[in-house]
Design an enzyme around this catalytic site. Structure first.
Site, PDB file in Angstrom:
ATOM      1  N   SER A  24       0.814  -1.331  -0.028  1.00  0.00           N
ATOM      2  CA  SER A  24       0.118   0.002  -0.033  1.00  0.00           C
ATOM      3  C   SER A  24       0.728   1.162   0.143  1.00  0.00           C
ATOM      4  O   SER A  24       0.332   2.310   0.352  1.00  0.00           O
ATOM      5  CB  SER A  24      -0.974  -0.036   1.243  1.00  0.00           C
ATOM      6  OG  SER A  24      -0.285  -0.022   2.457  1.00  0.00           O
ATOM      7  N   GLY A  25       2.056   1.226  -0.671  1.00  0.00           N
ATOM      8  CA  GLY A  25       2.756   2.148  -0.767  1.00  0.00           C
ATOM      9  C   GLY A  25       2.702   3.204  -2.053  1.00  0.00           C
ATOM     10  O   GLY A  25       1.562   2.784  -2.673  1.00  0.00           O
ATOM     11  N   GLY A  61      12.593  13.141  -1.530  1.00  0.00           N
ATOM     12  CA  GLY A  61      11.548  13.591  -2.452  1.00  0.00           C
ATOM     13  C   GLY A  61      11.603  12.496  -3.538  1.00  0.00           C
ATOM     14  O   GLY A  61      11.792  11.516  -3.424  1.00  0.00           O
ATOM     15  N   GLU A 126      20.206  16.194  -4.720  1.00  0.00           N
ATOM     16  CA  GLU A 126      20.591  15.198  -3.885  1.00  0.00           C
ATOM     17  C   GLU A 126      21.848  14.552  -4.509  1.00  0.00           C
ATOM     18  O   GLU A 126      22.297  14.773  -5.492  1.00  0.00           O
ATOM     19  CB  GLU A 126      19.655  14.129  -3.350  1.00  0.00           C
ATOM     20  CG  GLU A 126      18.610  14.794  -2.756  1.00  0.00           C
ATOM     21  CD  GLU A 126      17.423  13.576  -2.257  1.00  0.00           C
ATOM     22  OE1 GLU A 126      17.617  12.398  -2.410  1.00  0.00           O
ATOM     23  OE2 GLU A 126      16.567  14.066  -1.468  1.00  0.00           O
ATOM     24  N   ASP A 226       8.930 -10.154   2.296  1.00  0.00           N
ATOM     25  CA  ASP A 226       7.530 -11.184   1.981  1.00  0.00           C
ATOM     26  C   ASP A 226       7.392 -11.471   0.615  1.00  0.00           C
ATOM     27  O   ASP A 226       7.280 -12.411  -0.033  1.00  0.00           O
ATOM     28  CB  ASP A 226       6.357 -10.805   2.571  1.00  0.00           C
ATOM     29  CG  ASP A 226       6.797 -10.743   4.210  1.00  0.00           C
ATOM     30  OD1 ASP A 226       7.525 -11.396   4.727  1.00  0.00           O
ATOM     31  OD2 ASP A 226       6.163  -9.845   4.916  1.00  0.00           O
ATOM     32  N   HIS A 247      22.580   3.327   3.234  1.00  0.00           N
ATOM     33  CA  HIS A 247      22.495   5.197   3.442  1.00  0.00           C
ATOM     34  C   HIS A 247      23.708   5.545   3.992  1.00  0.00           C
ATOM     35  O   HIS A 247      23.601   4.833   5.257  1.00  0.00           O
ATOM     36  CB  HIS A 247      20.995   5.537   3.865  1.00  0.00           C
ATOM     37  CG  HIS A 247      20.695   6.877   3.435  1.00  0.00           C
ATOM     38  ND1 HIS A 247      21.423   7.883   3.903  1.00  0.00           N
ATOM     39  CD2 HIS A 247      20.088   7.425   2.708  1.00  0.00           C
ATOM     40  CE1 HIS A 247      21.104   9.131   3.614  1.00  0.00           C
ATOM     41  NE2 HIS A 247      19.983   8.689   2.697  1.00  0.00           N
ATOM     42  N   ARG A 296      25.371   7.329  -3.228  1.00  0.00           N
ATOM     43  CA  ARG A 296      25.532   6.942  -2.049  1.00  0.00           C
ATOM     44  C   ARG A 296      26.648   5.895  -1.622  1.00  0.00           C
ATOM     45  O   ARG A 296      27.055   5.664  -0.380  1.00  0.00           O
ATOM     46  CB  ARG A 296      24.114   6.340  -1.748  1.00  0.00           C
ATOM     47  CG  ARG A 296      23.139   7.490  -1.407  1.00  0.00           C
ATOM     48  CD  ARG A 296      21.688   7.104  -1.320  1.00  0.00           C
ATOM     49  NE  ARG A 296      20.915   8.073  -1.314  1.00  0.00           N
ATOM     50  CZ  ARG A 296      19.438   7.938  -1.018  1.00  0.00           C
ATOM     51  NH1 ARG A 296      18.918   6.782  -1.205  1.00  0.00           N
ATOM     52  NH2 ARG A 296      18.940   9.088  -0.885  1.00  0.00           N
ATOM     53  N   HIS A 363      19.407   0.596   3.649  1.00  0.00           N
ATOM     54  CA  HIS A 363      18.262   1.590   3.240  1.00  0.00           C
ATOM     55  C   HIS A 363      17.469   0.999   2.021  1.00  0.00           C
ATOM     56  O   HIS A 363      16.371   1.080   2.273  1.00  0.00           O
ATOM     57  CB  HIS A 363      19.265   2.929   2.832  1.00  0.00           C
ATOM     58  CG  HIS A 363      18.158   4.024   2.499  1.00  0.00           C
ATOM     59  ND1 HIS A 363      16.971   4.399   3.237  1.00  0.00           N
ATOM     60  CD2 HIS A 363      17.986   4.751   1.397  1.00  0.00           C
ATOM     61  CE1 HIS A 363      16.449   5.384   2.547  1.00  0.00           C
ATOM     62  NE2 HIS A 363      16.864   5.463   1.561  1.00  0.00           N
ATOM     63  N   GLU A 387       9.899  -1.255  -4.735  1.00  0.00           N
ATOM     64  CA  GLU A 387      11.230  -1.957  -4.174  1.00  0.00           C
ATOM     65  C   GLU A 387      11.306  -3.378  -4.291  1.00  0.00           C
ATOM     66  O   GLU A 387      12.501  -4.222  -4.367  1.00  0.00           O
ATOM     67  CB  GLU A 387      11.546  -1.529  -2.861  1.00  0.00           C
ATOM     68  CG  GLU A 387      12.813  -1.979  -2.226  1.00  0.00           C
ATOM     69  CD  GLU A 387      12.941  -1.334  -0.873  1.00  0.00           C
ATOM     70  OE1 GLU A 387      14.362  -1.468  -0.344  1.00  0.00           O
ATOM     71  OE2 GLU A 387      12.338  -0.480  -0.249  1.00  0.00           O
ATOM     72  N   ARG A 398      21.140   2.443  -6.322  1.00  0.00           N
ATOM     73  CA  ARG A 398      20.178   3.563  -6.710  1.00  0.00           C
ATOM     74  C   ARG A 398      20.620   4.885  -6.544  1.00  0.00           C
ATOM     75  O   ARG A 398      20.911   5.484  -5.775  1.00  0.00           O
ATOM     76  CB  ARG A 398      18.955   3.254  -6.021  1.00  0.00           C
ATOM     77  CG  ARG A 398      17.889   4.103  -6.051  1.00  0.00           C
ATOM     78  CD  ARG A 398      16.476   3.748  -5.077  1.00  0.00           C
ATOM     79  NE  ARG A 398      16.813   3.795  -3.781  1.00  0.00           N
ATOM     80  CZ  ARG A 398      16.579   5.004  -3.228  1.00  0.00           C
ATOM     81  NH1 ARG A 398      16.112   6.006  -3.683  1.00  0.00           N
ATOM     82  NH2 ARG A 398      16.892   5.049  -1.677  1.00  0.00           N
ATOM     83  N   SER A 403      13.465   6.062  -6.406  1.00  0.00           N
ATOM     84  CA  SER A 403      12.699   4.822  -5.950  1.00  0.00           C
ATOM     85  C   SER A 403      11.216   5.320  -5.752  1.00  0.00           C
ATOM     86  O   SER A 403      10.548   4.568  -6.630  1.00  0.00           O
ATOM     87  CB  SER A 403      13.225   4.445  -4.526  1.00  0.00           C
ATOM     88  OG  SER A 403      13.142   5.719  -3.707  1.00  0.00           O
ATOM     89  N   LEU A 404      10.709   6.487  -5.278  1.00  0.00           N
ATOM     90  CA  LEU A 404       9.221   6.839  -5.635  1.00  0.00           C
ATOM     91  C   LEU A 404       8.733   6.952  -7.094  1.00  0.00           C
ATOM     92  O   LEU A 404       7.836   6.538  -7.345  1.00  0.00           O
ATOM     93  CB  LEU A 404       9.159   8.079  -4.772  1.00  0.00           C
ATOM     94  CG  LEU A 404       9.179   8.153  -3.478  1.00  0.00           C
ATOM     95  CD1 LEU A 404       9.142   9.597  -2.679  1.00  0.00           C
ATOM     96  CD2 LEU A 404       8.220   7.250  -2.732  1.00  0.00           C
TER      97      LEU A 404
END
Length: 565
Positions: A24-25, A61, A126, A226, A247, A296, A363, A387, A398, A403-404
């Site tokens: 549910s993301g 963001g 970033e 899962d 991270h 990163r 992360h 993910e 990444r 990711s979003l």
């Protein structure tokens, strides 16, 4: 091929849906909203409540070529450089090419991003980005704002059934190996309490990552791998699991701290904060052209190297000067990073006065269920996004805030093709529990300690081999109880073994995979992917060759895409 199923109680109820979305993301709710008008019945299954996944924790963001002078080509180059030669070029082009439109749709659904005085999106930078292209909300609460907007849109859609407090135990397949349904355990919620079966024509996995594999992580408690585990047991392929991003700036709470740790967003460094060691020396000077905003993996390695060299358990982030001449540091923190500020203060740190103790922590999983450009796995009727998936866009590391965007873009693409590919409702084929006996929840502590010390930021052959041996030994300790703790521990063990075996076989350093015994990148031997499948109940990793894609290593067709960097 028989299914590999976990032990579970007999189902006490049944339901059906044309499509079940697991998670549910941003990835799961985007898929559900896009599908609700195209099929008769969509169900969303979430392990906790709707807002409990990883999306709400995203601080920095969402990245897209939205600013003046920015282009998808420039975003592409930055993504490929960060991915260290392991990205799928076509997948990256899909991501950056469709990203801006996807973000605009998110805004149309009600997400409110920060704007500048002229009313334009306020964009920041970033690590790894050469342009300001990160859209953010409420300063440092982007994920929470996106989650709010999507949840409200779902709640306005009566066509979408929602199962909260529901853990997916296994994916059920038909005689042809394709999707037939899910076994679900609903914990104490109304008539659907206990174990049941939801028959379905398609499943969209959007269940997040594997963060709880490690002792310290930025991931929430529900991130227990899962989705990856149930896909593997159903016959899907997992790819690139060895590329786990740590991270670099997670708040250090002490050696005994476990579970979800406070994240200090990369956007703090984007606003001018920098890393220092215990003597006040700048960590990233001379290490990378982007300094503290290097990708990163490079920043995490620099921190770890200094920690190993000095015997220290952490380094420091200096953000005391933020605000400049325009406002005080304290006022800047209150305005720009109110949520991070509250977290720091809860641990006794005042960032306008104090250095912030930081150390790398798990992360993000760049690998997952292997998919094509439309989110299809190699199990008919099973799709994956976000993910839990390996779409190919992240490669070995990444790029920040991609990711979003990945969850948004590839969920939209799944919704384009899935309605035309719906299977018939099929009866599940007989299952087999061979090699899939449960391990007890008490195994989790040993598992996490093993993964953290042997398969963490710094790896070598000896430690990885010892990790595989320990994990296999854990797998020979049967559970005495059938419960969610045992299911989670078993899923984490399944994916940990796959990760450790892949990391042992990749004898090079690439991106977030750092081998101290193979310190260099080796495109001749390891330009490609390790794919993991189950064979007779055993986890087997095999190498699939592929071309390296990294504009920092080879000439690019249009070098002008780096102009203005």
């Amino acid at each position: 091929m028989n299914m590999q199923l976990l032990s579970a109680r007999d189902p006490g109820w049944t339901e059906w849906a044309d499509v079940i979305v697991v998670g549910s993301g941003i990835a799961g709710l985007t898929a559900a909203l896009r599908l609700k008008d195209q099929v008769e019945r969509v169900a969303v299954v979430t392990k906790d409540v709707l807002q409990a996944g990883s999306t709400q924790w995203a601080q920095g963001g969402i990245a897209a070529a939205l600013g003046e002078g920015d282009t998808p080509d420039q975003h592409e180059v930055d993504t490929l450089v960060a991915g260290a030669g392991a990205c799928d070029l076509e997948a990256v082009r899909v991501l950056v090419g469709e990203g801006a439109e996807a973000v605009r749709e998110l805004i149309a659904w009600g997400a409110e991003f920060d704007k500048d005085p002229a009313g334009n999106l306020s964009l920041t930078r970033e690590g790894g980005h050469r342009r300001d292209r990160i859209a953010h909300a409420d300063g440092d609460a982007t994920g929470a704002e996106i989650q709010r907007a999507l949840m409200e849109a779902v709640r306005r859609a009566p066509e979408i059934m929602v199962f909260e407090h529901a853990m997916v135990v296994d994916l059920l397949t038909a005689a042809d190996g394709g999707v037939a349904g899910l076994t679900i355990h609903v914990m104490g919620e109304g008539d659907a309490d206990g174990v049941g079966i939801v028959r379905t024509r398609a499943v969209v996995l959007a269940s997040g990552g594997l963060g709880q594999v490690f002792s310290q992580t930025t991931n929430p408690a529900v991130a227990t791998a899962d989705g990856m585990a149930i896909a593997l047991r159903a016959g899907a392929t997992l790819r690139d699991l060895e590329f786990v991003q740590f991270h670099p700036t997670v708040m250090y709470l002490g050696e005994d701290s476990r579970g979800q740790q406070p994240l200090i967003s990369e956007a703090v460094r984007g606003e001018g904060a920098f890393l220092v060691d215990w003597d006040g020396n700048r960590l990233m000077e001379g290490v990378h052209e982007l300094g503290d905003l290097a990708p990163r993996d490079i920043v995490s390695k620099a921190i770890m190297k200094r920690m190993l060299d000095t015997g220290r358990t952490n380094m420091w982030l200096d953000a005391r000067h933020l605000g400049g001449a325009q406002e005080t540091s304290a006022a800047f923190w209150e305005r720009r990073f109110p949520n991070i500020l509250a977290s720091l203060r809860s641990h006794g740190v005042e960032p306008s006065v104090d250095l912030i103790p930081v150390a790398p922590a798990c992360h993000y999983a760049s690998g997952g269920v292997r998919t094509d450009l439309w989110g299809r796995s190699d199990v008919p009727g099973l799709y994956a996004t976000g993910e839990v998936a390996c779409s190919g866009v992240h490669g070995a590391n990444r790029l920040a805030s991609n990711s979003l965007l990945e969850g948004l873009v590839f969920s939209r693409r799944i919704a384009e093709v899935l309605p035309g590919e719906l299977r018939q409702l099929e009866d599940p084929a007989p299952g087999a529990a061979t090699g899939r006996a449960l391990v007890p929840g008490s195994a989790l502590k040993t598992l996490q300690e093993t993964m953290t010390t042997k398969v963490g930021v710094l790896r070598n052959a000896t430690g990885l081999a010892e990790a595989v041996e320990t994990l296999e030994q854990l797998g020979r300790t049967p559970a005495t109880e059938i419960d969610p703790a045992a299911w989670e521990a078993t899923n984490l063990l399944t994916v940990s073994l796959a990760l450790a075996k892949s990391a042992l076989l990749r004898e090079e350093t690439r991106g977030s995979h750092w081998r101290e015994d193979f310190a260099e990148r080796d495109d001749a031997g390891f330009a490609g992917h390790f794919d993991v499948r189950l064979r007779d109940g055993e986890t087997v990793a095999t190498f699939t060759p592929g071309a390296a894609t990294d504009p920092s290593q080879t000439p690019i067709q249009n070098p002008t895409t780096l102009a203005g960097a």
